[in-house]
Design an enzyme around this catalytic site. Structure first.
Site, short mmCIF file in Angstrom:
data_model
loop_
_atom_site.label_atom_id
_atom_site.label_comp_id
_atom_site.label_asym_id
_atom_site.label_seq_id
_atom_site.Cartn_x
_atom_site.Cartn_y
_atom_site.Cartn_z
N GLY A 46 59.60 45.16 57.01
CA GLY A 46 59.85 46.50 57.56
C GLY A 46 58.66 47.41 57.30
O GLY A 46 58.55 48.49 57.87
N GLN A 89 46.01 48.64 53.26
CA GLN A 89 45.87 49.38 51.99
C GLN A 89 44.42 49.41 51.49
O GLN A 89 43.96 50.41 50.94
CB GLN A 89 46.79 48.74 50.95
N TYR A 136 56.93 35.59 61.13
CA TYR A 136 57.69 34.96 60.05
C TYR A 136 57.78 33.48 60.39
O TYR A 136 58.15 33.13 61.53
CB TYR A 136 59.08 35.59 59.95
C1 LIG Z 1 52.85 40.79 50.58
C2 LIG Z 1 53.15 42.25 50.66
C3 LIG Z 1 53.09 42.90 51.87
C4 LIG Z 1 53.37 44.27 51.94
N1 LIG Z 1 53.30 44.88 53.16
C5 LIG Z 1 53.57 46.19 53.25
C6 LIG Z 1 53.46 46.87 54.50
O1 LIG Z 1 53.14 46.27 55.53
N2 LIG Z 1 53.71 48.20 54.55
C7 LIG Z 1 54.05 48.91 53.42
O2 LIG Z 1 54.25 50.13 53.52
N3 LIG Z 1 54.16 48.30 52.22
C8 LIG Z 1 53.92 46.97 52.10
N4 LIG Z 1 54.00 46.36 50.89
C9 LIG Z 1 54.38 47.15 49.71
C10 LIG Z 1 53.21 47.95 49.15
O3 LIG Z 1 52.11 47.12 48.94
C11 LIG Z 1 53.62 48.63 47.86
O4 LIG Z 1 54.84 49.30 48.05
C12 LIG Z 1 52.56 49.64 47.42
O5 LIG Z 1 51.36 48.99 47.14
C13 LIG Z 1 53.04 50.39 46.18
O6 LIG Z 1 52.03 51.24 45.73
P1 LIG Z 1 52.02 51.75 44.24
O7 LIG Z 1 50.83 52.64 44.13
O8 LIG Z 1 53.35 52.28 43.86
O9 LIG Z 1 51.82 50.44 43.36
P2 LIG Z 1 50.58 49.45 43.31
O10 LIG Z 1 49.88 49.37 44.62
O11 LIG Z 1 51.11 48.20 42.71
O12 LIG Z 1 49.56 50.14 42.30
C14 LIG Z 1 49.86 50.27 40.92
C15 LIG Z 1 48.53 50.34 40.20
O13 LIG Z 1 48.75 50.73 38.84
C16 LIG Z 1 47.77 50.07 38.07
N5 LIG Z 1 48.26 50.06 36.67
C17 LIG Z 1 49.40 49.49 36.21
N6 LIG Z 1 49.53 49.72 34.90
C18 LIG Z 1 48.45 50.45 34.52
C19 LIG Z 1 48.03 51.02 33.27
N7 LIG Z 1 48.74 50.89 32.15
N8 LIG Z 1 46.87 51.72 33.26
C20 LIG Z 1 46.13 51.87 34.38
N9 LIG Z 1 46.49 51.36 35.59
C21 LIG Z 1 47.65 50.66 35.65
C22 LIG Z 1 47.66 48.70 38.68
O14 LIG Z 1 46.41 48.11 38.35
C23 LIG Z 1 47.79 49.01 40.17
O15 LIG Z 1 46.55 49.15 40.82
C24 LIG Z 1 53.74 44.98 50.77
C25 LIG Z 1 53.80 44.33 49.54
C26 LIG Z 1 53.51 42.98 49.48
C27 LIG Z 1 53.59 42.29 48.13
#
Ligand SMILES: Cc1cc2nc3c(=O)[nH]c(=O)nc-3n(C[C@H](O)[C@H](O)[C@H](O)COP(=O)(O)OP(=O)(O)OC[C@H]3O[C@@H](n4cnc5c(N)ncnc54)[C@H](O)[C@@H]3O)c2cc1C
Length: 488
Positions: A291, A95, A198
């Site tokens: 996954g 990411q 794992y």
């Molecule tokens: C340990 C771990 C491993 C993972 N591995 C994988 C993987 O291998 N493959 C995969 O596909 N997914 C993986 N994931 C899942 C993946 O990281 C998330 O599904 C993805 O990051 C979701 O993206 P998003 O943009 O929805 O949310 P986020 O990446 O959480 O982004 C949300 C953003 O919103 C911002 N925000 C929140 N509120 C506000 C506000 N009021 N004003 C301004 N900004 C705000 C935050 O600062 C944040 O940057 C993993 C997750 C974890 C925890």
């Protein structure tokens, strides 16, 4: 990025000062790669990771210790098997490396992206959304007015909370400490091999994965608040000790770049839309990372709401098209969560196995083979099955179009991203109709779409078959179909 590349005026606010420093969403599956290709960034994302095709997933006591269960070996063979079906490829970028590419492309197409800026509150009325923003550096407040608000604000989504939208599902599964660290681990895992381990041993349960940044890794350690433990009980020295055990390197001196607690959970928002506000990504559903599907699903949510919003904003569709976002993407979320939960139990929590854990439909079916059921598809009588095996795509409306190379030399992948496209058999006269959609001949591939020599298949901008017919060209029928699927 998907809105900007479709010519929509878009403002993004992110309260962090930069793109993610966390590598967590690693890997782009073939459906994500199709969308990144349409967004114009696929080549850059594919170029990031220079792994060999080896990808290993194992449940082990430690990385070099006893193998409890081998889940994936020779992943490259699977890659090759599906190449014909999904030629957009697979990405392996993490990411922190993907986000700057998306950012640059979004800005290049005119998106106004502001970091260190928080969405503090918002209100909506019949005509739009008014948002209060706060510049976290200068302390300056600003009000902006927009037609729509897309809440991509993560698992804890302040927007979802403010709207009072509850979530359902299995709920919390475990608590983990995530650690991003730099170290030379070539002695346990050659750098050109992607590995996900794992870890189950008497000292702890956790996971280790390398990232597409050479020398950078991700480690996760389960801890137990239910036994009175807290994140504070894991200072760097204890984390390092557990990493030494898990990685079989007794003198490991990791450079810890980031650490923090996170919750392994399976939750889906009950509603994905509230008026002019749409939830996407982790705000809409959170899935165990077993996954690699959460970040991928977030990109797919983003593509879906973007093409629909763009069509409405540009006056090509009625606002009813936006009602198709929730039913289509919520089912996608359910398939992803079921798959990930099943994997979680198998890989990290065998004690949870039992009737409460839903049987998944299959990884490839979940990401590529989902049935789209909404007013943006004119369904044929069907057995109601939620997925189709992607190796058997038949051109049935609601499913991904079969991949073929057209007589024009183009791949179907190259023609559906830009807009609606009519793929027609050679003898129906469909090329003489002007209904405002692109036209391509299927040549002798009409059987792959089930339309015969005279029929045609209408594809949406996401490659889903919206409608098909075996009849000859009929302008009135096609225009009527378009009115229906575009809610005009
Ligand atoms: C340990 C771990 C491993 C993972 N591995 C994988 C993987 O291998 N493959 C995969 O596909 N997914 C993986 N994931 C899942 C993946 O990281 C998330 O599904 C993805 O990051 C979701 O993206 P998003 O943009 O929805 O949310 P986020 O990446 O959480 O982004 C949300 C953003 O919103 C911002 N925000 C929140 N509120 C506000 C506000 N009021 N004003 C301004 N900004 C705000 C935050 O600062 C944040 O940057 C993993 C997750 C974890 C925890």
């Amino acid at each position: 990025m998907f809105l900007a590349t479709r010519g929509v005026d878009v403002l993004v606010v992110e309260r962090h000062e930069s793109t993610s420093i966390h590598p967590r969403a690693s890997g782009q599956h073939p459906r994500t790669m199709e969308f990144l290709r349409i967004g114009g960034v696929a080549d850059e994302v594919l170029a990031i990771a220079d792994w060999s095709s080896d990808f290993t997933i194992k449940v082990v006591e430690s990385v070099r210790g006893r193998v409890i269960h081998s889940i994936v070996e020779n992943f490259g063979d699977f890659h090759k098997e599906i190449e014909q079906l999904a030629p957009a490829g697979w990405g392996s970028a993490s990411q922190d490396q993907t986000e700057p590419i998306l950012l640059a492309q979004a800005r290049k197409h005119g998106a106004d992206v502001r970091f260190s800026t928080e969405l503090v509150s918002f209100d909506q009325d019949a005509d739009g959304v008014t948002a209060q923003l706060l510049d976290l550096v200068s302390g300056r407040a600003q009000e902006v007015r927009a037609s729509y608000l897309v809440a991509a604000d993560g698992n804890r989504s302040p927007v979802r909370e403010r709207l009072g939208i509850p979530r359902s599902g299995f709920g919390g599964l475990a608590n983990h400490i995530g650690v991003v660290f730099d170290a030379d681990l070539t002695e346990v895992l050659p750098e050109d091999i992607q590995g996900l381990y794992y870890l189950q041993n008497p000292a702890f349960t956790g996971a280790y994965v390398n990232t597409s940044v050479r020398g950078r890794h991700l480690f996760s350690i389960e801890y137990h608040p239910e036994n009175g433990e807290s994140y504070a009980d894991y200072p760097d020295a204890r984390i390092t000790e557990l990493m030494r055990i898990g990685l079989d390197i007794p003198d490991l001196e990791p450079e810890i770049v980031w650490k923090g607690p996170w919750e392994m959970a399976a939750r889906i928002a009950d509603r994905w839309r509230d008026g002019r506000v749409f939830l996407v990504g982790d705000a809409a559903k959170v899935t165990p990372p077993t996954g690699g599907l959460g970040g991928n699903a977030a990109v797919c949510d983003g593509f879906d709401i973007a093409w629909k919003l763009a069509a409405v904003v540009h006056g090509q569709a009625g606002s009813g098209l936006l009602d198709t976002y929730e039913p289509e993407r919520k089912l996608a979320a359910q398939l992803v969560v079921d798959e990930s939960l099943f994997n979680y139990v198998q890989r990290m929590a065998p004690h949870l196995a039992g009737p409460d854990i839903p049987e998944p439909v299959g990884w490839f079916e979940a990401i590529m083979g989902m049935r789209h059921t909404s007013s943006a598809v004119i369904a044929e009588p069907n057995d109601g099955s939620l997925v189709m095996n992607p190796f058997q795509f038949s051109g049935e409306p609601g499913f991904h179009a079969p991949h073929v190379v057209l007589p024009s030399g183009e791949s179907t992948l190259d023609v559906w991203g830009a807009g609606w496209v009519l793929l027609a058999g050679p003898d129906g006269g469909w090329d003489e109709i002007d209904a405002g959609v692109q036209y391509r001949s299927l040549g002798d591939q009409y059987d792959r779409f089930g339309v015969g020599r005279e029929g045609a298949s209408l594809l949406r901008p996401d490659g889903i078959v919206a409608w098909r017919t075996t009849s000859k060209a009929d302008e009135a029928t096609l225009k009527n179909v378009l009115r229906q699927v575009l809610s005009c």
